[in-house]
Design an enzyme around this catalytic site. Sequence first.
Site, PDB file in Angstrom:
ATOM      1  CE  LYS A 118      39.979  96.196 144.005  1.00 50.94           C
ATOM      2  NZ  LYS A 118      40.201  96.245 145.446  1.00 50.94           N
ATOM      3  CE  LYS A 200      36.628  88.864 142.986  1.00 55.14           C
ATOM      4  NZ  LYS A 200      37.699  89.504 143.743  1.00 55.14           N
ATOM      5  CE  LYS A 203      33.154  93.201 149.785  1.00 51.73           C
ATOM      6  NZ  LYS A 203      33.688  92.496 150.892  1.00 51.73           N
TER       7      LYS A 203
END
Length: 335
Positions: A118, A200, A203
Amino acid sequence: MENTAERKKIVLSAIQPTGTPTLGNYLGALKNWKNMSKDYDCLYAVADLHSLTVRPEPQALRRQTLEMYAILLALGLDPEENIVFIQSHVPQHAQLAWILNCSTQFGEAARMTQFKDKSEKHPENVNVGLFTYPVLMAADILLYQADYVPIGADQKQHLEITRDIAERFNTVYGNTFKLPEPFIGKVGARVMSLQDPMQKMSKSDPNPKGFISMLDEDNVIVKKIKSAVTDSEAKVRYAEGKDGINNLMGIYSCCTGLSYEQIEKDFDGKGYGDFKQAVAEAVVCELRPFKEEFKRLMADKAYLLECAELGAEKAAHLAQRTLSKAMKKTGLFML
Ligand code: TYM
């Protein structure tokens, strides 16, 4: 939940309200939440505090939190039988997180792959919350002395650090926290992007064809599955190097309960077109009752708020017991 002669095992899990959950969230976690809700004492939370680490737009966060709460009830979770709540309504989570921060080493938090990913993806906002995110997650779990935590494979490392933190605290201050076990399904634990099956399903994927949202219309689901990346072998079989087909087989297996062996037999001699059609139908069928229930619940905001209040009250009662225990052990002066 209290005083039963034979105490049921405790299950806790949570999901961030950062947009409509995907088929990955559903097959990796939410479907198991529902399945476990009959046999265990379950607590399920909307992890809104965790979402603040990506600085969502305030109005969107408020809306998505209520939507995610409705999504959890729409799974068929019974708010009387299970404790379904919004994390920020139970202040004990943030309180215990601070105490646990002081039992977490900087180095072990810095090793978390999700933190590294991240921070690389969003170098403009590497905030301290993102760094201590797994400690808040540990607090979520340890507050309720959870036995099992149903999650997808991407959260496994966070479960490991939770156990490490709990073990360290228990060693220093005496036995306080139960060490939780992850519950990760055999299939569905890692649903991959339909467009890039090495990644993966997420969303936040900028390409909406890569993921199926739990609220996608039936025709959109069919279109997305039909355009999923496969390979040139044109044979439905589970094998190394066939990531696209492996992913579709995983999805199909989760929705139908069929084994990979059975799927290979059923589609022997058939092409990918037939297989994709079957996968699409299975996903549409799986999500249909949920979507109808979601619409119904969203039209009854008063009911949702009532359930959220009840959930927070029940969760806070249990959470306070563990928090008080941890506060006493650490020597915080209590009245
Ligand atoms: P979150 O909100 O990213 O995802 C919710 C759950 O969905 C699973 N998941 C997947 N499973 C299979 N395939 C995928 N492609 C996929 N994508 C997501 C995740 O593993 C997760 O189980 N940190 C957590 C939320 C959290 C939590 C907790 C979880 C906060 N406190 C306490 C368990 C216990 C998260 O961000 O999940």
